[in-house]
Write an enzyme that holds these catalytic residues in place. Structure first.
Site, PDB file in Angstrom:
ATOM      1  N   TYR A   1       5.510  -9.649   7.630  1.00  0.00           N
ATOM      2  CA  TYR A   1       5.385  -8.211   7.847  1.00  0.00           C
ATOM      3  C   TYR A   1       5.732  -7.883   9.297  1.00  0.00           C
ATOM      4  O   TYR A   1       5.566  -8.709  10.197  1.00  0.00           O
ATOM      5  CB  TYR A   1       3.957  -7.736   7.572  1.00  0.00           C
ATOM      6  CG  TYR A   1       3.632  -7.515   6.122  1.00  0.00           C
ATOM      7  CD1 TYR A   1       3.810  -6.267   5.528  1.00  0.00           C
ATOM      8  CD2 TYR A   1       3.143  -8.546   5.330  1.00  0.00           C
ATOM      9  CE1 TYR A   1       3.503  -6.050   4.196  1.00  0.00           C
ATOM     10  CE2 TYR A   1       2.827  -8.343   3.993  1.00  0.00           C
ATOM     11  CZ  TYR A   1       3.012  -7.095   3.433  1.00  0.00           C
ATOM     12  OH  TYR A   1       2.713  -6.874   2.114  1.00  0.00           O
TER      13      TYR A   1
ATOM     14  N   ASP B   1       0.823  -1.202   0.000  1.00  0.00           N
ATOM     15  CA  ASP B   1       0.000   0.000   0.000  1.00  0.00           C
ATOM     16  C   ASP B   1       0.860   1.257   0.000  1.00  0.00           C
ATOM     17  O   ASP B   1       2.052   1.218   0.337  1.00  0.00           O
ATOM     18  CB  ASP B   1      -0.917   0.021   1.218  1.00  0.00           C
ATOM     19  CG  ASP B   1      -2.020  -1.021   1.151  1.00  0.00           C
ATOM     20  OD1 ASP B   1      -2.336  -1.473   0.030  1.00  0.00           O
ATOM     21  OD2 ASP B   1      -2.563  -1.381   2.211  1.00  0.00           O
TER      22      ASP B   1
END
EC number: 5.4.99.12
Length: 248
Positions: A109, A51
């Site tokens: 992540y 993103d």
């Protein structure tokens, strides 16, 4: 010949990895530099989207090219042409069928949270002033391993065919003065990690009970989950591949 390029980037100035028609992306920036270095159009295929504003401390993409001699010199040239917020670390010759996205077997992540105002981390960590119950947050994180459908943590408008992901680990760890959420899965949905972190933080702040997470997951409703946390503190930290595709 096919190459995997290993890189890292600070995502602050970019609208994610993937090419965007009206915004700057990491992919576009790197493709322009490859064109300069190789004097040819070099389309890149990345390991997946990130993103806008999200960083990556380890990212892979693949491209096809004539043989590149003197790899170290080529990497040096790319880095001299790239802006300071993108760095190339390695270039790996791979099998012609190797695919940076489809052959990735796992992704990890990390999300960074600070509990004290920190002038050196304000661009890469999320500041949460109120005290967090990390034990509750870790208890809730283990619940994620019992589920595979994560529609409740996905962006509402998305073109995916399935919301199923296999999370293999999820935990909060303290690293000096920073609280880090680490999560590994075979794949992730758009906005998924930021929505998970936002929900776990609400549990840590005692805004919702740990048991509520089961209801949120089973609802499959994004509005039931917590608010997404800012992108600036999220890092794509690791991408795993089977060793077979790296062997020539």
């Amino acid at each position: 010949m096919r190459y995997f390029i290993k890189l890292a980037y600070n995502g602050k100035a970019y609208h994610g990895w993937q090419y965007q028609p009206n915004a700057i992306s990491v992919q576009e920036t790197l493709e322009k530099v490859l064109f300069t270095a190789l004097q040819a159009e070099i389309p890149l295929v990345g390991a997946g989207r990130t993103d806008a504003g999200v960083h990556s401390s380890e990212y892979f993409a693949h491209f096809d090219s004539k043989e590149i001699e003197h790899v170290d010199k080529f990497i040096y040239k790319l880095n001299s042409l790239l802006p300071e917020d993108i760095a190339v670390y390695n270039l790996i010759e791979v099998n012609d069928e190797a695919h940076a996205r489809f052959n990735a077997s796992g992704r990890s992540y990390e999300y960074y949270v600070v509990q004290q105002k920190n002038p050196f981390r304000f661009e890469t960590a999320h500041y949460v002033k109120n005290e967090l119950d990390v034990d509750k947050m870790n208890l809730a994180a283990t619940t994620l391993l019992d589920y595979t459908d994560f529609k409740c943590f996905s962006k509402s408008k998305t073109d995916v065919h399935t919301y199923n992901c296999k999370i293999v680990s999820a935990q909060w760890v303290k690293e000096n003065d920073v609280l880090v959420f680490k999560i590994t899965a075979d794949r992730f949905l758009r906005n998924m990690v930021r929505a998970i972190v936002g929900t776990l933080l609400e549990i840590g702040l005692s805004k919702i009970p740990v048991s509520r997470l089961h209801e949120i997951l089973e609802s499959r409703d994004r509005q039931e989950a917590g608010t997404s946390v800012p992108a600036k503190a999220l890092f794509l930290a690791k991408i795993e591949y089977p060793t077979s595709i790296l062997n020539k």
